[in-house]
Design a protein around this motif. Structure first.
Motif, PDB file in Angstrom:
ATOM      1  N   VAL A 176     -84.691   3.422  13.904  1.00 39.16           N
ATOM      2  CA  VAL A 176     -84.438   3.578  15.337  1.00 39.16           C
ATOM      3  C   VAL A 176     -85.259   2.572  16.137  1.00 39.16           C
ATOM      4  O   VAL A 176     -84.769   1.972  17.107  1.00 39.16           O
ATOM      5  CB  VAL A 176     -84.743   5.020  15.784  1.00 39.16           C
ATOM      6  N   VAL A 177     -86.508   2.337  15.755  1.00 38.37           N
ATOM      7  CA  VAL A 177     -87.346   1.376  16.475  1.00 38.37           C
ATOM      8  C   VAL A 177     -86.777  -0.035  16.322  1.00 38.37           C
ATOM      9  O   VAL A 177     -86.747  -0.808  17.287  1.00 38.37           O
ATOM     10  CB  VAL A 177     -88.805   1.450  15.982  1.00 38.37           C
ATOM     11  N   ALA A 178     -86.311  -0.400  15.140  1.00 43.57           N
ATOM     12  CA  ALA A 178     -85.707  -1.716  14.954  1.00 43.57           C
ATOM     13  C   ALA A 178     -84.468  -1.864  15.831  1.00 43.57           C
ATOM     14  O   ALA A 178     -84.203  -2.936  16.381  1.00 43.57           O
ATOM     15  CB  ALA A 178     -85.340  -1.920  13.480  1.00 43.57           C
ATOM     16  N   LEU A 179     -83.694  -0.788  15.979  1.00 36.44           N
ATOM     17  CA  LEU A 179     -82.521  -0.823  16.860  1.00 36.44           C
ATOM     18  C   LEU A 179     -82.939  -1.012  18.312  1.00 36.44           C
ATOM     19  O   LEU A 179     -82.374  -1.841  19.040  1.00 36.44           O
ATOM     20  CB  LEU A 179     -81.723   0.473  16.697  1.00 36.44           C
ATOM     21  N   MET A 180     -83.946  -0.256  18.771  1.00 31.50           N
ATOM     22  CA  MET A 180     -84.387  -0.395  20.160  1.00 31.50           C
ATOM     23  C   MET A 180     -84.970  -1.772  20.432  1.00 31.50           C
ATOM     24  O   MET A 180     -84.824  -2.312  21.524  1.00 31.50           O
ATOM     25  CB  MET A 180     -85.411   0.690  20.489  1.00 31.50           C
ATOM     26  N   LEU A 226     -73.072  -0.412  20.430  1.00 26.15           N
ATOM     27  CA  LEU A 226     -72.405   0.844  20.718  1.00 26.15           C
ATOM     28  C   LEU A 226     -73.324   1.715  21.572  1.00 26.15           C
ATOM     29  O   LEU A 226     -74.533   1.583  21.543  1.00 26.15           O
ATOM     30  CB  LEU A 226     -72.047   1.578  19.419  1.00 26.15           C
ATOM     31  N   ALA A 227     -72.716   2.632  22.341  1.00 28.22           N
ATOM     32  CA  ALA A 227     -73.514   3.467  23.243  1.00 28.22           C
ATOM     33  C   ALA A 227     -74.225   4.592  22.516  1.00 28.22           C
ATOM     34  O   ALA A 227     -75.301   5.022  22.931  1.00 28.22           O
ATOM     35  CB  ALA A 227     -72.624   4.041  24.348  1.00 28.22           C
ATOM     36  N   ASP A 228     -73.655   5.077  21.436  1.00 27.85           N
ATOM     37  CA  ASP A 228     -74.197   6.209  20.700  1.00 27.85           C
ATOM     38  C   ASP A 228     -75.161   5.692  19.629  1.00 27.85           C
ATOM     39  O   ASP A 228     -74.772   4.936  18.744  1.00 27.85           O
ATOM     40  CB  ASP A 228     -73.054   6.997  20.063  1.00 27.85           C
ATOM     41  N   VAL A 229     -76.425   6.099  19.703  1.00 27.89           N
ATOM     42  CA  VAL A 229     -77.421   5.627  18.744  1.00 27.89           C
ATOM     43  C   VAL A 229     -77.007   5.981  17.324  1.00 27.89           C
ATOM     44  O   VAL A 229     -77.125   5.164  16.402  1.00 27.89           O
ATOM     45  CB  VAL A 229     -78.811   6.218  19.081  1.00 27.89           C
ATOM     46  N   GLU A 275     -75.118   6.844  34.892  1.00 27.66           N
ATOM     47  CA  GLU A 275     -73.786   7.338  34.542  1.00 27.66           C
ATOM     48  C   GLU A 275     -73.428   6.944  33.114  1.00 27.66           C
ATOM     49  O   GLU A 275     -73.705   5.824  32.677  1.00 27.66           O
ATOM     50  CB  GLU A 275     -72.759   6.771  35.521  1.00 27.66           C
ATOM     51  N   LEU A 276     -72.811   7.865  32.412  1.00 27.71           N
ATOM     52  CA  LEU A 276     -72.373   7.614  31.044  1.00 27.71           C
ATOM     53  C   LEU A 276     -70.950   7.073  31.088  1.00 27.71           C
ATOM     54  O   LEU A 276     -70.048   7.737  31.604  1.00 27.71           O
ATOM     55  CB  LEU A 276     -72.426   8.906  30.228  1.00 27.71           C
ATOM     56  N   PRO A 277     -70.705   5.856  30.596  1.00 25.79           N
ATOM     57  CA  PRO A 277     -69.351   5.294  30.667  1.00 25.79           C
ATOM     58  C   PRO A 277     -68.390   6.055  29.759  1.00 25.79           C
ATOM     59  O   PRO A 277     -68.795   6.636  28.743  1.00 25.79           O
ATOM     60  CB  PRO A 277     -69.542   3.847  30.210  1.00 25.79           C
ATOM     61  N   SER A 278     -67.134   6.045  30.118  1.00 24.51           N
ATOM     62  CA  SER A 278     -66.127   6.714  29.302  1.00 24.51           C
ATOM     63  C   SER A 278     -65.999   5.994  27.961  1.00 24.51           C
ATOM     64  O   SER A 278     -66.205   4.789  27.855  1.00 24.51           O
ATOM     65  CB  SER A 278     -64.776   6.719  30.027  1.00 24.51           C
ATOM     66  N   GLY A 279     -65.653   6.763  26.923  1.00 25.18           N
ATOM     67  CA  GLY A 279     -65.495   6.182  25.595  1.00 25.18           C
ATOM     68  C   GLY A 279     -66.790   6.013  24.842  1.00 25.18           C
ATOM     69  O   GLY A 279     -66.813   5.406  23.775  1.00 25.18           O
ATOM     70  N   SER A 280     -67.895   6.561  25.363  1.00 23.48           N
ATOM     71  CA  SER A 280     -69.191   6.388  24.702  1.00 23.48           C
ATOM     72  C   SER A 280     -69.331   7.277  23.477  1.00 23.48           C
ATOM     73  O   SER A 280     -70.176   7.018  22.615  1.00 23.48           O
ATOM     74  CB  SER A 280     -70.318   6.699  25.688  1.00 23.48           C
ATOM     75  N   LEU A 301     -77.154   2.758  25.866  1.00 25.27           N
ATOM     76  CA  LEU A 301     -77.498   3.208  24.515  1.00 25.27           C
ATOM     77  C   LEU A 301     -78.294   4.495  24.648  1.00 25.27           C
ATOM     78  O   LEU A 301     -79.298   4.536  25.361  1.00 25.27           O
ATOM     79  CB  LEU A 301     -78.312   2.147  23.777  1.00 25.27           C
ATOM     80  N   ALA A 302     -77.842   5.563  23.960  1.00 26.15           N
ATOM     81  CA  ALA A 302     -78.507   6.856  24.083  1.00 26.15           C
ATOM     82  C   ALA A 302     -78.206   7.701  22.855  1.00 26.15           C
ATOM     83  O   ALA A 302     -77.283   7.418  22.081  1.00 26.15           O
ATOM     84  CB  ALA A 302     -78.049   7.585  25.353  1.00 26.15           C
ATOM     85  N   ALA A 303     -79.006   8.747  22.688  1.00 20.62           N
ATOM     86  CA  ALA A 303     -78.827   9.690  21.585  1.00 20.62           C
ATOM     87  C   ALA A 303     -78.773  11.102  22.145  1.00 20.62           C
ATOM     88  O   ALA A 303     -79.396  11.414  23.166  1.00 20.62           O
ATOM     89  CB  ALA A 303     -79.975   9.560  20.581  1.00 20.62           C
TER      90      ALA A 303
END
Length: 814
Positions: free
Chosen positions: A434-438, A444-447, A541-546, A572-574
């Motif tokens: 997760v840290v490498a991703l951040m 993609l929006a979903d972690v 705001e969370l975009p549609s299709g996330s 990007l969120a979890a």
């Protein structure tokens, strides 16, 4: 050892003499003169002890070590080695070690005496990287207090050496003059509507067509390099990228001569410190990446800016290192004069939380006492310190044990905290993923979805970064894994929940994200809304299709604020929940009595996570002091008090005296009254519990508390409420306009020779003289002049309209 015949050889003796005599020196030498490779090899032969060369970039460090080892006919890791993040080749026989500036900062922090090190060479100081500036300040402190025998040599490719020499205690400046070849410069500006990458590709084709040799093209980042490479389908020509995120083997390929012509597409790593052989032409996009705060990720980031004139000249010079060359600048000629002279030092523009942590570890939280090229700006440094306190790295201005462990990781403090605490909670591997991703950012929006994508992409650098971070945190925490952080240390910010704790080492990306960005824990505002309120108070705001649309709670890793939009956009969120949020950010959890004003007094006991309300309930007996504060807010926001006619007239009279006479007569405007509520609304204000209590207040009586003593006894004399007319009647004066106004029928003013005055004779009353029907006939504040000049005409008109009334020729008789 046969050193190559490079210009710096001519000054090696002078340089050695300067170091022997002063212990410090500045070497000014343009790129390609041998200052990075020849000088360390010469120093190795003249003194015992290790020579440490600090480079601003990993690629330059590796390349410099490889070049020096080749000159010695040895493999890297023997006499010459290197150490960079995630890669190290040294041995007991290593005499010259090339390291990155950031890595050497950590070594100095761990052991300031630098045992076994005789000389530190600080290369490319003119680039003004943040780590390099900090390293220089720390080494000067070490030399001044612990190691006066430590020799410091600072090198620069520019002639701006005076400040360097001053910092190094009046160090001698040795200059090596480059053996340069002429470079012909051509401007190739973009055509109308042409993208910068397309312009660079066109200039590369032009450079290949107009001469021989290889082409070195400068672009701001890896993305632009990939796009330009996709535009260049060149038969018989190799197109090679060169940037810091490539694997070492691909970087080395760009630094070796080839059998065919080459086009090397490089970032700023090729500006100095290393030579790309065979280059006869340079194409300059005119752009560079510079450090800025990346608000999207809440981490240090890069922004694309125009290059400075100094950088443009340095890039141009790369074409003339080995032979006459050509330079193609992708901007109009007339814009050249408008370029800034030099690049802005990173310390003035970068996010400074990592610097703040290093200074706290050095026991100088504000940097005072250190010798700076440019001292860190107070505002950004204070912001960095506040973040460190939030992350548990600082207690006041003192670094905590956790802060020291975070610093040892060499990451941004947010990521270091997430890696350390996250490894103990979810396991080293998952925390590292997760840290490498951040650190790199996602697509993609979903972690969770992004992690699955990256795991399937075996060629991604993310895998390499994950392994390095896993090894790093395992070495730092060792046997501490497997038990929750809250059980290991009561001072740790990650606390156990009141609910049953999550299983240690279970994958939970939201927890790792929240450890890095606790203020970005977010809760949906309402069940059907895509808008989330983050703990820091920002809406996004969370975009549609996330794929996250059904989540009530999110741990947000990236968010942007686009101009023209009411809310930020979550990138990007979890998925998270309240339990996780409270565990990850207990220092943001508060429970207090809140008494606020919302049209009336509202009293609640509220439990919050930052700006997010977790739960609340009404308070039956709120603190009277809090109620009073809420009522004062209500007084400012709305019309609570009941202003009777008597109160309004008194307020107007007092305002008139304040305007005309000043002190001690008080001001009674809205702001003045609100600033003195203690003087005129007590004790009723402190006894009130709701709006209705103040609405019943006698405002006229309250206002009289502001009348000054003993002057209050003269209120009716100085600003009388009524005035007697010659006929004997008493009529009210209106002070509401700021001037005393008396409306009276003209016939009742007969007998007055002069205008009546108030305020001790200072202000004449404005007389509105009315007809018998009450309509205005004349207005005057000079009655004597009116009788003499205006009255005859008014009398003639009124006699014709009202013949039954008496209109004497002499108005002085009552």
């Amino acid at each position: 050892m046969n050193l190559p015949d490079l210009p710096v050889r001519a000054v090696l003796g002078d340089l050695a003499t300067a170091l022997d005599a002063h212990g410090t020196a500045v070497l000014v030498a343009p790129p390609g003169t041998g200052k990075t490779t020849v000088v360390p090899l010469d120093l190795m032969t003249r003194a015992d002890g290790r020579i440490v060369v600090a480079e601003p970039r990993r690629l330059a460090a590796r390349a410099a070590a490889a070049r020096m080892a080749a000159l010695l006919g040895e493999p890297v890791g023997e006499s010459v080695g290197y150490s960079v993040r995630g890669d190290r080749k040294v041995s007991r026989r290593t005499r010259i070690e090339v390291v990155t500036s950031g890595l050497l900062v950590r070594r100095v922090q761990n052991d300031p005496e630098l045992p076994g090190v005789a000389t530190v060479l600080l290369d490319e100081c003119h680039e003004r990287h943040l780590d390099a500036d900090l390293l220089l300040a720390l080494l000067l402190d070490v030399r001044g207090g612990l190691r006066d025998d430590l020799r410091l040599l600072a090198t620069s490719a520019t002639v701006a050496s005076g400040r360097l020499a001053e910092l190094l205690g009046g160090a001698p400046v040795v200059t090596a003059h480059a053996r340069t070849y002429p470079v012909e410069t051509t401007y190739v500006p973009p055509a109308r509507g042409e993208r910068a990458e397309a312009c660079v590709a066109r200039a590369v084709r032009k450079a290949l067509a107009e001469g021989d040799g290889d082409v070195l093209a400068f672009l701001p980042g890896a993305g632009e390099i990939a796009r330009v490479a996709g535009m260049l389908d060149l038969p018989g020509v190799d197109v090679l990228p060169l940037h810091g995120r490539l694997s070492p083997s691909r970087q080395d390929a760009a630094l070796r001569p080839g059998d065919r012509r080459r086009v090397v597409l490089a970032t700023a790593v090729a500006e100095s410190s290393l030579t790309v052989p065979g280059v006869r032409a340079v194409v300059d996009s005119g752009q560079a990446r510079v450090p800025r705060v990346d608000h999207r990720r809440g981490l240090p980031g890069l922004a694309t800016v125009r290059v400075s004139a100094a950088v443009a000249e340095q890039r141009t010079g790369r074409a003339g290192r080995e032979a006459p060359g050509r330079a193609y600048r992708c901007w109009p000629r007339h814009e050249q004069a408008g370029l800034p002279a030099y690049p802005e030092p990173e310390i003035r523009t970068a996010e400074l939380s990592r610097l703040a942590l290093e200074l706290a570890c050095w026991s100088t939280p504000d940097g005072a006492g250190l010798s700076w090229w440019d001292a860190p700006p107070a505002g950004p440094l204070a912001a960095g310190q506040n973040l460190l306190r939030t992350l548990g790295a600082l207690d006041g201005d003192t670094v905590t044990d956790r802060g020291r462990r975070m610093a040892e990781l060499g990451l941004h403090p947010r990521l270091a905290r997430a890696l350390l605490d996250g490894a103990a909670e979810v396991g080293p591997r998952h925390a590292a993923e997760v840290v490498a991703l951040m650190d790199a950012g996602g697509t993609l929006a979903d972690v969770d979805a992004e992690l699955r994508r990256l795991r399937d992409d075996r060629g991604s650098r993310w895998h390499t970064d994950t392994r390095r971070l896993e090894r790093l945190v395992t070495a730092r925490l060792g046997s501490a894994f497997g038990q929750p952080i809250a059980d290991r240390s009561p001072a740790n910010p990650v606390a156990s929940s009141t609910r049953s704790p999550r299983t240690p080492n279970a994958p939970d990306p939201a927890l790792v994200v929240a450890l890095a960005h606790p203020e970005r824990l977010a809760r949906r505002r309402s069940p059907d809304s895509p808008v989330y309120l983050m703990a820091g108070g920002t809406a996004a705001e969370l975009p549609s299709g996330s794929g996250l649309g059904d989540a009530e709670w999110l741990a947000v890793a990236e968010a942007t604020r686009d101009p023209g939009r009411a809310h930020g956009i979550i990138r990007l969120a979890a998925r998270a929940d309240e339990e996780l949020a409270v565990r990850a950010a207990p220092n943001l959890v508060t429970e207090r009595d809140e008494v606020t004003w919302s049209g009336d007094v509202v009293a609640r006991r509220v439990r919050r996570l930052g700006a997010i309300v977790l739960r609340d309930r009404p308070l039956r007996e709120p603190d009277p002091a809090l109620v009073r504060e809420a009522l004062v807010v209500g007084l400012r926001d709305g019309d609570i008090l009941t202003w009777t006619a008597d109160a309004d007239r008194l307020r107007s009279r007092m305002a008139f005296l304040h305007a005309v006479l000043g002190a001690p007569w008080p001001g009674v405007g809205d702001d003045a009254l609100l600033s003195r509520v203690d003087d005129w609304l007590e004790p009723e204000l402190s006894r009130a519990r709701r709006r209705a209590d103040l609405a019943r207040l006698d405002t006229a009586a309250a206002l009289r508390r502001l009348l000054p003593w003993p002057e209050a006894g003269r209120l009716d004399e100085l600003a009388p409420d009524r005035i007697e007319v010659p006929s004997g009647g008493r009529f009210r004066i209106d002070y509401s306009t700021g001037s005393p106004v008396l409306a009276v029928k003209l016939q009742l003013a007969f007998g007055w020779r002069e205008t009546p005055k108030v305020a001790g004779g200072r202000v004449p009353v404005v007389l509105h003289l009315l007809s018998p029907a009450g309509r205005p006939a004349a207005v005057t504040s000079d009655l004597e002049s009116f009788w003499a000049n205006g009255y005859p005409a008014v009398r003639a008109e009124l006699r014709g309209r009202y013949p039954k009334h008496a209109w004497p020729a002499d108005p002085h008789a009552p």
